[in-house]
Design a protein around this motif. Structure first.
Motif, PDB file in Angstrom:
ATOM      1  N   TYR A  68       0.837  -1.190   0.000  1.00 45.02           N
ATOM      2  CA  TYR A  68       0.000   0.000   0.000  1.00 45.02           C
ATOM      3  C   TYR A  68       0.876   1.245   0.000  1.00 45.02           C
ATOM      4  O   TYR A  68       2.033   1.218   0.416  1.00 45.02           O
ATOM      5  CB  TYR A  68      -0.960   0.006   1.207  1.00 45.02           C
ATOM      6  N   PHE A  69       0.305   2.336  -0.461  1.00 47.38           N
ATOM      7  CA  PHE A  69       0.971   3.642  -0.508  1.00 47.38           C
ATOM      8  C   PHE A  69       0.679   4.332   0.816  1.00 47.38           C
ATOM      9  O   PHE A  69      -0.479   4.627   1.122  1.00 47.38           O
ATOM     10  CB  PHE A  69       0.421   4.437  -1.695  1.00 47.38           C
ATOM     11  N   HIS A  70       1.703   4.575   1.603  1.00 47.14           N
ATOM     12  CA  HIS A  70       1.519   5.111   2.952  1.00 47.14           C
ATOM     13  C   HIS A  70       1.208   6.609   2.921  1.00 47.14           C
ATOM     14  O   HIS A  70       1.836   7.368   2.191  1.00 47.14           O
ATOM     15  CB  HIS A  70       2.794   4.863   3.784  1.00 47.14           C
ATOM     16  N   GLY A  71       0.233   7.007   3.720  1.00 51.29           N
ATOM     17  CA  GLY A  71      -0.107   8.415   3.866  1.00 51.29           C
ATOM     18  C   GLY A  71      -1.248   8.892   2.997  1.00 51.29           C
ATOM     19  O   GLY A  71      -1.603  10.067   3.038  1.00 51.29           O
ATOM     20  N   ALA A  72      -1.853   7.999   2.232  1.00 53.87           N
ATOM     21  CA  ALA A  72      -2.942   8.403   1.339  1.00 53.87           C
ATOM     22  C   ALA A  72      -4.287   7.827   1.768  1.00 53.87           C
ATOM     23  O   ALA A  72      -5.259   7.911   1.020  1.00 53.87           O
ATOM     24  CB  ALA A  72      -2.623   7.986  -0.103  1.00 53.87           C
ATOM     25  N   GLY A  73      -4.346   7.247   2.957  1.00 53.84           N
ATOM     26  CA  GLY A  73      -5.620   6.712   3.430  1.00 53.84           C
ATOM     27  C   GLY A  73      -6.042   5.434   2.746  1.00 53.84           C
ATOM     28  O   GLY A  73      -7.230   5.153   2.659  1.00 53.84           O
ATOM     29  N   ASN A  74      -5.088   4.646   2.271  1.00 52.55           N
ATOM     30  CA  ASN A  74      -5.416   3.400   1.582  1.00 52.55           C
ATOM     31  C   ASN A  74      -5.670   2.236   2.537  1.00 52.55           C
ATOM     32  O   ASN A  74      -6.145   1.191   2.112  1.00 52.55           O
ATOM     33  CB  ASN A  74      -4.309   3.036   0.594  1.00 52.55           C
ATOM     34  N   ILE A  75      -5.328   2.407   3.809  1.00 50.49           N
ATOM     35  CA  ILE A  75      -5.659   1.437   4.847  1.00 50.49           C
ATOM     36  C   ILE A  75      -6.289   2.223   6.000  1.00 50.49           C
ATOM     37  O   ILE A  75      -6.233   3.447   6.008  1.00 50.49           O
ATOM     38  CB  ILE A  75      -4.425   0.627   5.323  1.00 50.49           C
ATOM     39  N   VAL A  76      -6.882   1.546   6.962  1.00 52.45           N
ATOM     40  CA  VAL A  76      -7.555   2.260   8.047  1.00 52.45           C
ATOM     41  C   VAL A  76      -6.558   3.149   8.791  1.00 52.45           C
ATOM     42  O   VAL A  76      -5.399   2.779   8.976  1.00 52.45           O
ATOM     43  CB  VAL A  76      -8.294   1.310   9.014  1.00 52.45           C
ATOM     44  N   PRO A  77      -7.003   4.346   9.187  1.00 55.44           N
ATOM     45  CA  PRO A  77      -6.098   5.326   9.802  1.00 55.44           C
ATOM     46  C   PRO A  77      -5.322   4.817  11.014  1.00 55.44           C
ATOM     47  O   PRO A  77      -4.134   5.102  11.161  1.00 55.44           O
ATOM     48  CB  PRO A  77      -7.029   6.475  10.199  1.00 55.44           C
ATOM     49  N   GLY A  78      -5.965   4.058  11.883  1.00 54.00           N
ATOM     50  CA  GLY A  78      -5.287   3.573  13.079  1.00 54.00           C
ATOM     51  C   GLY A  78      -4.129   2.651  12.769  1.00 54.00           C
ATOM     52  O   GLY A  78      -3.084   2.692  13.430  1.00 54.00           O
ATOM     53  N   LEU A  79      -4.286   1.810  11.754  1.00 55.39           N
ATOM     54  CA  LEU A  79      -3.201   0.912  11.356  1.00 55.39           C
ATOM     55  C   LEU A  79      -2.096   1.703  10.668  1.00 55.39           C
ATOM     56  O   LEU A  79      -0.910   1.479  10.921  1.00 55.39           O
ATOM     57  CB  LEU A  79      -3.717  -0.204  10.443  1.00 55.39           C
ATOM     58  N   GLN A  84       4.739   7.827 -10.666  1.00 55.34           N
ATOM     59  CA  GLN A  84       3.341   7.520 -10.972  1.00 55.34           C
ATOM     60  C   GLN A  84       2.554   7.229  -9.686  1.00 55.34           C
ATOM     61  O   GLN A  84       1.452   7.720  -9.498  1.00 55.34           O
ATOM     62  CB  GLN A  84       3.249   6.318 -11.911  1.00 55.34           C
ATOM     63  N   GLU A  85       3.144   6.438  -8.786  1.00 57.24           N
ATOM     64  CA  GLU A  85       2.471   6.107  -7.539  1.00 57.24           C
ATOM     65  C   GLU A  85       2.256   7.363  -6.693  1.00 57.24           C
ATOM     66  O   GLU A  85       1.199   7.555  -6.102  1.00 57.24           O
ATOM     67  CB  GLU A  85       3.306   5.078  -6.754  1.00 57.24           C
ATOM     68  N   LYS A  86       3.245   8.245  -6.672  1.00 66.31           N
ATOM     69  CA  LYS A  86       3.098   9.507  -5.928  1.00 66.31           C
ATOM     70  C   LYS A  86       1.977  10.356  -6.513  1.00 66.31           C
ATOM     71  O   LYS A  86       1.192  10.948  -5.797  1.00 66.31           O
ATOM     72  CB  LYS A  86       4.416  10.285  -5.935  1.00 66.31           C
ATOM     73  N   ALA A  87       1.894  10.400  -7.839  1.00 62.96           N
ATOM     74  CA  ALA A  87       0.871  11.204  -8.508  1.00 62.96           C
ATOM     75  C   ALA A  87      -0.537  10.633  -8.249  1.00 62.96           C
ATOM     76  O   ALA A  87      -1.495  11.390  -8.077  1.00 62.96           O
ATOM     77  CB  ALA A  87       1.138  11.275 -10.012  1.00 62.96           C
ATOM     78  N   GLU A  88      -0.642   9.302  -8.203  1.00 60.78           N
ATOM     79  CA  GLU A  88      -1.937   8.653  -8.040  1.00 60.78           C
ATOM     80  C   GLU A  88      -2.306   8.383  -6.579  1.00 60.78           C
ATOM     81  O   GLU A  88      -3.465   8.124  -6.267  1.00 60.78           O
ATOM     82  CB  GLU A  88      -1.965   7.346  -8.820  1.00 60.78           C
ATOM     83  N   GLY A  89      -1.317   8.398  -5.684  1.00 63.64           N
ATOM     84  CA  GLY A  89      -1.574   8.135  -4.274  1.00 63.64           C
ATOM     85  C   GLY A  89      -1.915   6.693  -3.984  1.00 63.64           C
ATOM     86  O   GLY A  89      -2.594   6.376  -3.016  1.00 63.64           O
ATOM     87  N   ARG A  90      -1.418   5.791  -4.839  1.00 61.04           N
ATOM     88  CA  ARG A  90      -1.670   4.371  -4.640  1.00 61.04           C
ATOM     89  C   ARG A  90      -0.589   3.559  -5.349  1.00 61.04           C
ATOM     90  O   ARG A  90       0.123   4.089  -6.208  1.00 61.04           O
ATOM     91  CB  ARG A  90      -3.049   3.961  -5.145  1.00 61.04           C
ATOM     92  N   VAL A  91      -0.486   2.302  -4.992  1.00 60.41           N
ATOM     93  CA  VAL A  91       0.495   1.416  -5.597  1.00 60.41           C
ATOM     94  C   VAL A  91       0.099   1.147  -7.049  1.00 60.41           C
ATOM     95  O   VAL A  91      -1.071   0.855  -7.324  1.00 60.41           O
ATOM     96  CB  VAL A  91       0.609   0.100  -4.807  1.00 60.41           C
TER      97      VAL A  91
END
Length: 154
Positions: free
Chosen positions: A34-45, A145-152
């Motif tokens: 996952y791309f960290h910092g873009a909210g792709n997983i639950v915030p607490g994790l 590309q991942e930085k631009a899209e906010g995801r892997v």
């Protein structure tokens, strides 16, 4: 390399409920990236993984406010059965995509009567504490590309 915003982390995880029942788990041969910092997983994790490195393992309990939110009673509604035209049998537990004022919504059938169907638009894990057991497999710099899209990238 530490997990920080705009990096890609790969983790193995097991998610359990309060009774220790496994709800979800990454496949042995395929960690979740996952791309960290873009909210792709639950915030607490995501918060708990910040600063971790490959080889680190953590156990973290994520409260509903940092997971899928509290259960919202307003998202439980009775709707006319005729909205399910073309579906032969509507049963509790079935899930459907619906259109709401806020866009697409996944709803779960709670009860199915002759005239009405009770649906629940809450995430199935809303209101629940999530128990994660996580091992960090890898951390790498994200591609442009991942930085631009906010995801892997796929």
């Amino acid at each position: 390399m530490e997990i920080t915003d705009a990096r890609v982390a790969s983790i193995h995880y097991t998610l359990t409920d309060d009774d220790g029942n496994v709800i979800d788990k990454s496949p042995e041969s395929q960690p979740l990236s996952y791309f960290h910092g873009a909210g792709n997983i639950v915030p607490g994790l995501e918060k708990a993984l910040s600063g971790k490195q490959a080889g680190d393992s953590i156990k973290v309990d994520v409260e509903p406010e940092e997971g899928y939110g509290q259960h919202n009673a307003a998202l439980v509604k009775d709707v006319p059965r005729e909205l399910f035209q073309g579906v032969d049998k509507v049963e509790p537990g079935m899930q459907f995509h619906a259109q709401s004022e806020r866009g697409p919504l996944l709803v779960t059938v709670v009860e199915a009567g002759d005239e009405t169907v009770r649906i629940d638009g809450n995430h199935p894990l809303a209101g629940k504490t999530l128990h994660f057991d996580v091992s960090v497999v890898d951390v790498r710099e994200a591609s442009e590309q991942e930085k631009a899209e906010g995801r892997v990238a796929a």
